[in-house]
Design a protein around this motif. Structure first.
Motif, short mmCIF file in Angstrom:
data_model
loop_
_atom_site.label_atom_id
_atom_site.label_comp_id
_atom_site.label_asym_id
_atom_site.label_seq_id
_atom_site.Cartn_x
_atom_site.Cartn_y
_atom_site.Cartn_z
N THR A 88 0.72 -1.26 -0.18
CA THR A 88 -0.12 0.08 -0.16
C THR A 88 0.93 1.40 0.10
O THR A 88 0.36 2.23 -0.16
N PRO B 273 -1.17 0.26 7.02
CA PRO B 273 -2.39 0.01 6.04
C PRO B 273 -1.71 -1.64 5.22
O PRO B 273 -2.51 -2.31 4.89
N SER B 274 -0.47 -1.51 5.12
CA SER B 274 -0.07 -2.63 4.33
C SER B 274 -0.27 -4.01 5.19
O SER B 274 -0.76 -5.05 4.54
N ALA C 184 -3.87 -5.13 5.23
CA ALA C 184 -4.48 -5.47 4.07
C ALA C 184 -3.91 -6.90 3.90
O ALA C 184 -4.42 -8.08 3.43
N HIS D 219 -6.92 -1.81 2.57
CA HIS D 219 -6.46 -1.25 3.84
C HIS D 219 -7.79 -0.14 4.49
O HIS D 219 -7.90 -0.21 5.57
N ASN E 2 -7.98 1.10 8.11
CA ASN E 2 -6.54 1.52 8.22
C ASN E 2 -6.17 2.26 6.95
O ASN E 2 -4.91 2.04 6.26
N ASN F 163 -1.36 -2.38 14.06
CA ASN F 163 -2.71 -2.67 14.03
C ASN F 163 -3.52 -2.47 14.96
O ASN F 163 -4.98 -2.80 14.76
#
Length: 776
Positions: free
Chosen positions: A103, A108-109, A112, A119, A124, A167
């Motif tokens: 991402t 976010p990565s 995902a 994401h 996120n 996260n």
């Protein structure tokens, strides 16, 4: 076709039919039906042990390794100039992928990767430190997007998570929880790591499951988190297979490496001395040639030119070259050390009884190389993230600290650009491949035959979960813990293990920090909007963005912008982006950097949202910064009621932050000292004499010179003992964003020390009745 038919039959058999056991379409799966006989007494009865669910026959062990902040052109495995022999070895046993995408930013990565959804859908859209009160940007992972850990655990796997967890919202990382968004609440039976975007490798903020723990030795005694987490991962893996050799495991191995701070010993760093003296342009040229020779990139690929935000190497002064090279040599040493440690893990895998049936998915970076070190690099990355730039002079003065516990180093922008050869741009810039394209290597001896040619299917992180489920013959459940699940948005690429011509995804959007892109059937439209090294830069106008257009089928590196020659295709892709943004909850776009960082985050769940007085008692430690008292950008009074034995009592009363920035109140042979660490500039307020034996009240009055909420202004600091002023000082500036990656605590300075005047944790030797912080 015979293999596909057999696979279909196995998958169908393992999934079960609704009403039959095990029905894997709903989690959790109940015990096997009782098939014995119940009579009036045991004499007329027949027992039958009800079995818990087990994984499908032949389901592999799965290890997902995810590095942090790595460029496409850094590892030797993909043509880079940093030797990674252990990654080379894994690639020689499996497959390399050269069109895999992230991402462009870490949290976010990871969302995902773990969920198989985009994401934004997981809440996120960006990082927890920059979280806002919109569902797509709250970083509060919804129960409708269960993780791969939850799914595999419910299907009979052992599940473990080592290393970085970015996260869990950090306001949920205290003893008050809630713990459902911790790794142990997201399907992982064991967690050992840190809950943040990065950690100090010598003084990590560690948790074992949900309990804060401290390293068993000091940096001086040889402690490094990378070694620690590897040791623990190997030990648990071997232990599990000793007890239950037929039970597959899922290990998520996510080091803090290669994210800053780049901590490594001189022995690893010094082997790279002088290796990069050619400068970043020559580095890119050498890597580009390697990539072509190795077949990593197509022979007609073009090397994208140096942008205006990277100065020509020959234009630099000798001082700049010295600093820039030292910082990158340090990074290379850290990378070599990391490769070595992961090699130990992979060697241990080969000793398992079912080593050949172990699927290793090694994703080399959660985004491209990072430019967050700024134009000149830094020895204090947290300072840069707060919008305060480093200076060459300041770095040179402290270069002897490079890589050690007193530094938080990061290399300059130019080396990030070089690290992403042959692409444009860097981490955070989701519009371009320099931010989103990362190497991937996959090994599975029982299934994969090595191929020297890389797989070139267009893939994304969201495709990993479907692939793992496909490999394990496990369906995506429609319900998990009573919550109906959102569908997976990724697609399995298991077929690519056997089929070099596998095509991959047809469409994928990208967006981070308003940098956005749309890929569709070989074409890609890009709009770069913000600069990663400029947290103070927020254009606030998206209509003025310049959209570019590339045909990736003919232009691997995004070198030829076709926007002017093909406006129809550009308009089509912009429309597709808007559709995807609405479908996947990308809106509202937000380009604020340091301003968003300074926005107050939610209170600890269950805390008083409107509180102005915070009271703590001994043992209140490892409280994440957003969950601690809001002691920045406003006035406050701290009052500590303590008992001492005069000059015989030492230790920390309150500690907040660490090496990069923070504040601490402590006793030095009974003398009260308050130290405010403004990015390694220390304002010290110290009494002239020790406290009297017995009970005392030590007070710090912090009078902020800006209006409440206005970031980074100065302050007047007054230290009082038993109601009498004993010392004071003036600060011209204070930390406006965050102190960094360490925490708030009472009675000790856990992890990193705020000052080197003592050795952490420097536990308080007297008695603390309570510490009260009152906002003003």
């Amino acid at each position: 076709m015979r293999w596909l038919a057999l696979t279909y039959l196995l998958v169908f058999a393992s999934f079960g039919v609704a009403g039959e056991w095990p029905d894997r379409s709903t989690l959790p799966i109940s015990l096997a039906p009782f098939e014995g006989k119940i009579g009036a007494t045991y004499k007329e009865s027949e027992s039958d042990w009800q079995e818990p669910v087990t994984a499908p026959q032949g389901a592999p062990n799965v290890i997902v390794i995810l590095l942090d902040d790595v460029g496409f052109g850094q590892t030797s495995t993909f043509g880079g100039l940093i030797p990674t022999p252990e990654l080379d070895k894994l690639a020689s046993e499996g497959l390399r992928y050269n069109r895999f995408h992230t991402t462009a930013i870490c949290g976010p990565s990871r969302a995902a990767l773990l969920t198989g959804r985009n994401h934004h859908v997981t809440g996120n859209g960006f990082l927890m430190e920059w979280a806002t009160g919109f569902p797509s940007y709250s970083t509060m992972l919804p129960r409708e997007t269960a993780t791969i850990g939850e799914i595999l655990k419910g299907n009979g796997y052992a599940t473990w998570w080592y290393g970085k967890n970015h996260n869990t919202p950090d306001w949920e990382t205290t003893v008050a929880g809630p713990f459902d968004r911790w790794p142990t609440g997201m399907g992982f039976e064991y967690f050992y790591g840190f809950n943040a975007g990065e950690t100090h490798q010598f003084y990590p903020v560690l948790f074992e499951n949900t309990t804060p723990v401290e390293p068993d030795k000091s940096p001086e005694e040889g402690y490094h988190f990378m070694t620690d987490m590897t040791d623990r991962a190997i030990a648990r893996m071997k232990f599990s297979k000793s007890v239950a050799p037929n039970k597959p495991f899922f290990m998520y191995f996510a080091p803090g490496a290669m994210h800053a701070p780049h901590h490594v010993t001189a022995a690893w760093r010094d082997q790279f001395k002088g290796k990069f003296d050619m400068g970043w342009e020559k580095y890119r040229e050498q890597v580009f040639a390697n990539q072509k020779e190795m077949g990593i990139i197509p022979p007609d690929t073009q090397l994208t030119p140096r942008p205006d935000w990277v100065p020509a190497w020959d234009s630099l002064s000798d001082e700049q070259k010295r600093v820039y090279n030292a910082l990158f040599e340090n990074y290379a040493g850290y990378f070599a050390f990391t490769d070595h440690e992961i090699g130990r893990l992979l060697d241990a895998v080969k000793e398992l009884p079912d080593a050949d049936n172990t699927l290793v998915i090694y994703i080399v970076g959660d985004n491209g190389a990072s430019s967050e070190g700024g134009p000149d690099g830094t020895l204090n990355e947290i300072m840069n993230l707060n919008g305060v730039p480093s200076s060459i002079e300041g770095i040179l003065e402290n270069l002897d600290k490079l890589g050690g516990p007193e530094s938080e180093p990061h290399y300059p922008v130019g080396w990030a650009w070089a690290g992403n050869t042959p692409f444009q741009w860097v981490k955070q810039v989701a519009s371009h491949l320099g931010g989103t394209r990362n190497p991937m290597v996959i090994s599975w001896p029982a299934r994969i035959k090595h191929d020297d040619d890389p797989r070139d299917a267009f893939l994304h992180l969201i495709d990993v979960v479907p692939t793992i489920l496909d490999a394990a013959n496990i369906p995506m459940p429609h319900s998990v813990n009573g919550v109906e699940q959102k569908p997976l948005e990724g697609e399995s690429f298991l077929a690519s293990f056997d089929d070099p011509g596998f095509n991959g995804r047809h469409n994928q959007y990208f967006e981070v920090f308003s940098n956005r892109s749309m890929y569709a059937d070989g074409w890609k439209a890009n709009a770069q909007h913000t600069f990663p090294w400029r947290q103070d830069f927020a254009p606030g106008n998206w209509d003025n963005d310049n959209w570019e257009l590339y045909n990736l089928a003919e232009d691997f590196s995004e070198a030829n912008d076709l926007a002017k020659s093909n406006p129809e295709k550009l308009a089509e892709l912009k429309h597709k982006f808007d559709e995807a943004a609405k479908r996947y909850d990308v809106y509202p776009l937000d380009d604020r950097g340091s301003a968003r960082l300074a926005i107050p985050k939610p209170p600890v769940p269950g805390a008083d949202e409107n509180a102005t007085v915070y009271t703590y008692f001994p043992g209140a430690v490892r409280i994440a910064e957003p969950a601690a008292p809001p002691m920045k950008n406003r006035s406050w009074i701290l009052d500590a009621k303590i008992s001492t034995e005069g000059t015989a009592t030492e230790g920390v009363i309150m500690g907040f932050g660490g090496v990069a920035a923070g504040m601490v109140l402590y006793l030095d042979k009974g003398v009260p000292v308050f130290d405010y660490n403004y990015f390694e500039e220390h304002t010290i307020v110290k009494a002239k004499q020790a406290l009297p034996a017995g009970e005392s009240s030590v007070t710090i009055a912090f009078d902020y010179k800006g209006s409440n909420g206005e970031p980074g202004k100065g302050a007047e600091i007054t230290l009082s003992v038993n109601g009498e002023k004993v010392a004071s000082a003036t600060m011209e500036a204070t930390v406006g964003g965050r102190f960094g990656i360490d925490t708030f605590g009472i009675g000790e300075d856990s992890g990193q020390p705020v000052t080197n005047a003592y050795q952490p944790p420097f536990n308080f030797e007297g008695q603390i009745e309570e510490v009260t912080v009152k906002m003003r």
